[in-house]
Scaffold this motif. Structure first.
Motif, mmCIF file in Angstrom:
data_model
loop_
_atom_site.group_PDB
_atom_site.id
_atom_site.type_symbol
_atom_site.label_atom_id
_atom_site.label_comp_id
_atom_site.label_asym_id
_atom_site.label_seq_id
_atom_site.Cartn_x
_atom_site.Cartn_y
_atom_site.Cartn_z
ATOM 1 N N GLU A 105 0.828 -1.226 0.000
ATOM 2 C CA GLU A 105 0.000 0.000 0.000
ATOM 3 C C GLU A 105 0.855 1.265 0.000
ATOM 4 O O GLU A 105 0.434 2.309 -0.498
ATOM 5 C CB GLU A 105 -0.908 0.016 1.237
ATOM 6 N N ASP A 154 -1.934 -6.461 -5.394
ATOM 7 C CA ASP A 154 -3.040 -5.521 -5.584
ATOM 8 C C ASP A 154 -4.356 -6.291 -5.488
ATOM 9 O O ASP A 154 -4.608 -7.190 -6.298
ATOM 10 C CB ASP A 154 -2.928 -4.857 -6.968
ATOM 11 N N GLN A 180 -1.097 -1.376 -6.595
ATOM 12 C CA GLN A 180 -0.612 -1.595 -5.227
ATOM 13 C C GLN A 180 0.451 -2.697 -5.273
ATOM 14 O O GLN A 180 0.135 -3.882 -5.234
ATOM 15 C CB GLN A 180 -1.795 -2.004 -4.347
#
Ligand code: HEM
Length: 428
Positions: free
Chosen positions: A12, A180, A391
């Motif tokens: 993140e 992600d 991500q």
């Protein structure tokens, strides 16, 4: 407040560009850092350009074969990450000296001479992608352009049916960016395994019949290849076909979309390219340095060694932070400045040493032609939404970037582009 270890190992953190501040701090305060990841994962993190280069250069001391090259930031991903890179069979995960023979066998279509000889065909394929775009209208730069270019070109080189490309792209995202949740639905290990499995099966079906019945393409060359008189095994053929698909898609896509974002954020640099298109070659290098499509790579130390006073033991994992090395002010003047005139530009976005990117000349051609087409066909570009990053802290970059292409003819009303970070559409 997250610890340094949590920040480094949480994907993140890499959702926006502020991770470069973290990397800058690491270079200054902890250039070689023993890092704790999730579920007991432990590894050295190396941040300085000189150290990263040294590790990349010594493929014997720092092995790619022991555990593959995808960093294990969470111990539960250890097996999936290792298996994704077929240690001992996939070029990128074979150590010297055996690596050199594999590289020689595979390198034919990727050598600078071969890329130059076929550049007219490749340029025509890229132009066709542009021809299919609206002359003036909104596109997603990532899906509609940046992803299509490497996909189309590698499909041509390998002899892949174009209709398989969308699936291959989807499976590539699952394999490399399962951190992600948009691609993994939460189970990263299973997603990586599934993505790799699907690509391998697709390559197997396409490659193995070409063993008996070769076509004029790189997959056939692989299928009929031999080293020291011994034919490649089915597994080696499949692994290396998979590598050629995996290695070029996300990386080139992220370089182009991240590079264009940088040009939009720095309109003076865009103007320099419009004024002097000869600068485009340098701009391509700077786009790769700046966008850092490969954020990290992993190696395993094969014997005890020392780096900046830290004792690295045989068997320790070492994660090298290319994204940090490429912004190191000991290696680059004004490292935090995006500068399309930068020369020399000793970035290591394509790696360094024995595993230096085999697709470098091809990627450079793709990026150059794409940039030339963009600049010559359009007067400006209007940002139509916030660019979104994947991500991920292995292969990373933009996954969505809606822009409006402004045709030359309609440019009188909208002279120059202004970039709006808050995503409010702006044109002047
Ligand atoms: C801008 C786009 C690209 C970037 C930034 C990039 C980056 C990299 C990096 C950093 C490595 C080194 C990996 C390591 O040391 O472990 C690498 C290796 C490799 N790349 Fe690329 N790559 C790009 C495009 C391509 C393309 C288009 C291909 C074509 C198939 C390709 C094929 C490969 C292969 C086969 C290797 C392994 C070479 C070896 O192990 O000897 N790459 N790439």
């Amino acid at each position: 407040m997250q610890t340094l270890d949590e920040q480094l190992t949480s994907a993140e953190t890499f959702l926006d560009d502020s991770f470069y501040l973290l990397l800058e701090r690491m270079r200054k305060e902890h250039p070689v850092y023993w890092t704790s990841g999730l579920n007991g994962a432990r590894f050295w993190s190396v941040f300085k350009h000189a150290d990263v280069k040294r590790i990349l250069l010594d493929g014997v001391l720092f092995s790619s074969e022991r555990e593959g090259v995808m960093p294990v930031m969470d111990e539960t991903l250890s097996a999936a990450n290792r298996d994704a890179f077929g240690p001992g069979e996939m070029l990128i995960a074979i150590d010297p000296p055996r690596h050199a023979k594999f590289r020689e066998l595979i390198s034919g279509p990727f050598m600078p001479g071969a890329v130059m000889e076929t550049s007219a065909v490749k340029t025509a394929l890229i132009r066709k992608i542009f021809d299919d775009l609206p002359a003036d209208g909104i596109i997603d730069l990532v899906d509609d352009l940046a992803a299509k270019i490497p996909m189309t070109i590698i499909a041509d080189i390998l002899g892949l049916p174009q209709e398989r490309c969308a699936d291959l792209l989807k499976w590539g995202k699952m394999a490399l960016t399962s951190s992600d949740p948009e691609y993994s639905g939460g189970d990263a290990a299973a997603t990586t395994e599934e993505g790799i499995h699907q690509i391998r099966e697709c390559v197997r079906k396409l490659a193995m019949p070409r063993r008996r019945c070769p076509h004029a393409d790189a997959l056939s060359a692989l299928a009929t290849g031999a080293i020291d008189g011994l034919a490649l095994t089915e597994s080696e053929i499949v692994q290396n076909g998979t590598l050629m698909i995996l290695a070029g898609f996300e990386t080139t896509r992220n370089s182009f979309s991240g590079g264009l974002l940088a040009l939009l954020e720095h309109p003076d640099q865009m103007q320099l390219l419009r004024d002097d298109p000869k600068l485009i070659r340098r701009a391509v290098e700077e786009m790769v340095r700046w966008a850092n499509p490969v954020i990290t790579l992993m190696r395993v130390a094969t014997r005890d060694t020392e780096l900046r006073g830290q004792h690295i033991k045989a068997g320790d994992r070492v994660v090298i932070w290319l994204a940090s090395a490429n912004r190191d002010d000991e290696a680059f003047e004004n490292a935090n400045q995006f500068d399309v005139t930068r020369a020399p530009n000793a970035h290591i976005g394509f790696g360094f040493g024995p595993h230096t990117c085999l697709g470098g000349p091809l990627a450079r051609l793709e990026l150059r032609v794409a940039l030339e087409e963009l600049l010559s066909r359009y007067e400006g570009f209007e940002v139509r939404g916030k660019p979104e990053r994947t991500q991920a802290n292995f292969v990373g970059g933009l996954k969505r970037f809606p822009i409006r292409l402004i045709a030359r003819s309609s440019a009188a009303a909208s002279r120059e582009l202004q970039f709006s970070a808050n995503a409010t559409p702006t044109v002047t």
